[in-house]
Design an enzyme around this catalytic site. Structure first.
Site, PDB file in Angstrom:
ATOM      1  N   ARG A 135       7.750  13.958   4.721  1.00 16.48           N
ATOM      2  CA  ARG A 135       8.741  12.577   4.810  1.00 16.48           C
ATOM      3  C   ARG A 135       9.526  12.543   5.704  1.00 16.48           C
ATOM      4  NH1 ARG A 135       8.888   8.143   0.461  1.00 16.48           N
ATOM      5  NH2 ARG A 135       8.025   7.596   1.740  1.00 16.48           N
ATOM      6  N   ASP A 334       5.689  -2.134  -0.335  1.00 18.91           N
ATOM      7  CA  ASP A 334       5.191  -0.999  -0.966  1.00 18.91           C
ATOM      8  C   ASP A 334       3.623  -1.850  -1.778  1.00 18.91           C
ATOM      9  OD1 ASP A 334       6.600   0.552  -0.747  1.00 18.91           O
ATOM     10  OD2 ASP A 334       7.805  -0.154  -2.143  1.00 18.91           O
ATOM     11  N   LYS A 361       4.679   6.653   4.055  1.00 23.33           N
ATOM     12  CA  LYS A 361       5.460   6.012   2.623  1.00 23.33           C
ATOM     13  C   LYS A 361       4.073   7.878   2.431  1.00 23.33           C
ATOM     14  CE  LYS A 361       6.558   2.405   3.609  1.00 23.33           C
ATOM     15  NZ  LYS A 361       8.256   2.510   2.642  1.00 23.33           N
ATOM     16  N   ARG A 365      -1.099   4.942   4.094  1.00 21.21           N
ATOM     17  CA  ARG A 365      -1.310   4.185   3.233  1.00 21.21           C
ATOM     18  C   ARG A 365      -2.378   3.943   4.830  1.00 21.21           C
ATOM     19  NH1 ARG A 365       3.294   1.911  -1.156  1.00 21.21           N
ATOM     20  NH2 ARG A 365       3.024   4.203  -2.719  1.00 21.21           N
TER      21      ARG A 365
END
Ligand code: S3P
Length: 460
Positions: A135, A334, A361, A365
């Site tokens: 990330r 989220d 994320k 996603r």
């Protein structure tokens, strides 16, 4: 309904006779739990924190601060195992860790802790699992370097492991280029150790749990709303404030409640109340989107400290597709995995744009939502910064032909992402005539180890 195999589950649709009428509680909020451990450790004295999240991410934060020399223990052996005492040693009380700090799957732990470590005069290294270690970290290394921090990472500081040689920092003015509470909070925490006042500008305000907890601790933080929108946060630097210990009970995690909110809205004749849930305005964008879709949602406020808290009651509702307003995106960032499941059963098209952050994320996603929903047969199209879903309420009762592969079994993949896993389990419960197999479900422990227990309580 749900059959467990080694690290995988088989999910069948809930029987038509199961009309859920339930009240439930979800564990403490993950974002506030991280911050309570961190700021409790930096406080001058003993703080008590009840209903702390025992997710894998939060356990990693407890372990990290223990490694930094902080005594964190359960309140008492007979009480709840979620109540903790943190014996804070003050802003300059951390000790150099003797080995690598394991940040597990947690972006929040890695990015916020980097801000604290940058201001401490010792050497430390953070490394997480393979998902975390891919990330992006430039987003925090850039502002921290402007403050004078020395941080190195894999691929020229792009990814963890991160090595931090902490020391004296100077204050900066910084406009956060992406809507990110993690970046904002990282700078705010570094600002506690910097010479002078640090000022941070966010074009669109993001979750403000760091601001709220610092204020509760009596630290001089000022939040202004400039005329052109967003928020301007000023944090006083080194020697200009102290962090007082605090006693708080952490409200339930809205992001965990969201899976049951979806179940209550999608399952016929159901009514679910999630009690004692965090209702911070920057976290409940999903509620606003659901109201636009025609969902039956009712909020009752029950408290204000440490944050706005209340009960959320939802009832089965017929939904229509919407275009999610851009300004809601950070407030439901989220919740897009479970929102994609909800939109699959709405009448008409739902469009999400301005959500490029979803690509960085716990998984990409946008890709992982598309992969799984396509396997189920949802009409979904990938956009660079979101997705488009052609919802269909009758998808619930769709019967795959018996000749279809593996006797109608659809195999889904969470790609190591806890929220994708839980969203697809809710999807499986709503599809009446299908069998869903979901592999590698251990990732659910990242945020919500009690997920299957809560589900079992309300569906038996
Ligand atoms: C979090 C901020 C958000 C969110 C994450 C938790 C936090 O990340 O997605 O789950 O606790 O500050 P970003 O700051 O990257 O948007």
């Amino acid at each position: 309904m749900i059959e467990f195999k080694t690290d995988k589950v088989l999910v069948r649709g809930l029987s038509k006779d199961i009309k859920i009428k339930a009240k439930l509680e979800v564990p403490g909020d993950k974002s506030i739990s991280h911050r309570a451990i961190m700021l409790g450790s930096l406080a001058g004295g003993k703080s008590t924190v009840s209903n702390l999240s025992l997710s894998r991410d939060n356990l990693a934060t407890i372990a990290a601060f223990r490694k930094l020399g902080i005594n964190i223990k359960k309140q008492n052996s007979s009480g709840s195992n979620k109540d903790f005492i943190i014996n804070g040693t003050g802003l300059y009380g951390l000790k150099e860790p003797e080995s690598v700090i394991n940040t597990a799957n947690s972006g929040t732990l890695t990015r916020l802790l980097a801000g604290i470590l940058a201001g401490n005069d010792f050497f430390s290294v953070m490394s997480g699992d393979r998902y975390l270690n891919s990330r992006p970290m430039k987003r925090i290394i850039e502002p921290l370097s402007l403050m004078g921090a020395k941080i190195n990472g894999r691929k020229d500081g792009s990814y963890p492991p991160l090595a931090v040689s902490g020391g004296r920092l100077k204050s900066i003015f910084y406009e956060v280029p992406v809507p990110s509470a993690q970046v904002k909070s990282c700078i705010m925490l570094a600002a506690l150790f910097a010479e002078g006042d640090t000022v941070i500008y966010e074009k669109k305000g993001t979750r403000d749990h760091t601001e709220n907890l610092l204020k509760l601790q009596g630290y001089p933080v000022n939040v202004d709303a400039p005329v052109n929108g967003g928020s301007l946060i000023t944090v006083k630097g080194r020697g200009r404030g102290e962090l007082k210990p605090f006693n708080i009970s952490i409200p339930g995690d809205f992001s965990s409640a969201a899976f049951f909110i979806a179940l209550g809205i999608l399952n016929e004749d159901s009514e679910i109340t999630a009690c004692n849930v965090l209702l911070n305005d920057k976290r409940i964008g999903l509620i606003k989107a659901l109201e636009m879709m025609g969902a039956n949602v009712d909020l009752t406020l029950t408290g204000e400290v440490p944050e706005r808290t209340g009960d959320i009651k939802v009832k089965y509702s017929a939904l229509r597709g919407i275009t999610v307003p851009l300004e809601l995106v950070p407030d439901m960032i989220d919740e897009f995995p479970i929102f994609s499941v909800i939109a699959s059963f709405a009448e008409g098209k739902t469009t999400v744009t301005g959500a490029k952050e979803l690509r960085v994320k716990e998984s990409d996603r946008i890709k992982t939502i598309i992969f799984n929903l396509k396997r189920i047969g949802v009409g979904i199209k990938e956009l660079e910064d979101g997705f488009e879903i052609n919802g269909n309420p009758s998808l619930k009762n769709f019967k795959p032909s018996m000749k279809s592969k593996m006797d109608g079994l659809t195999v889904l993949n969470p790609f190591g992402d806890h929220r994708i896993a839980m969203s697809m389990i809710i999807m499986g419960l709503i599809l009446k005539n299908r069998k869903i197999e979901l592999r590698n479900i251990r990732c659910i422990n990242t945020s919500f180890p009690e997920f299957f227990d809560v589900l079992a309580e309300i569906t038996v």
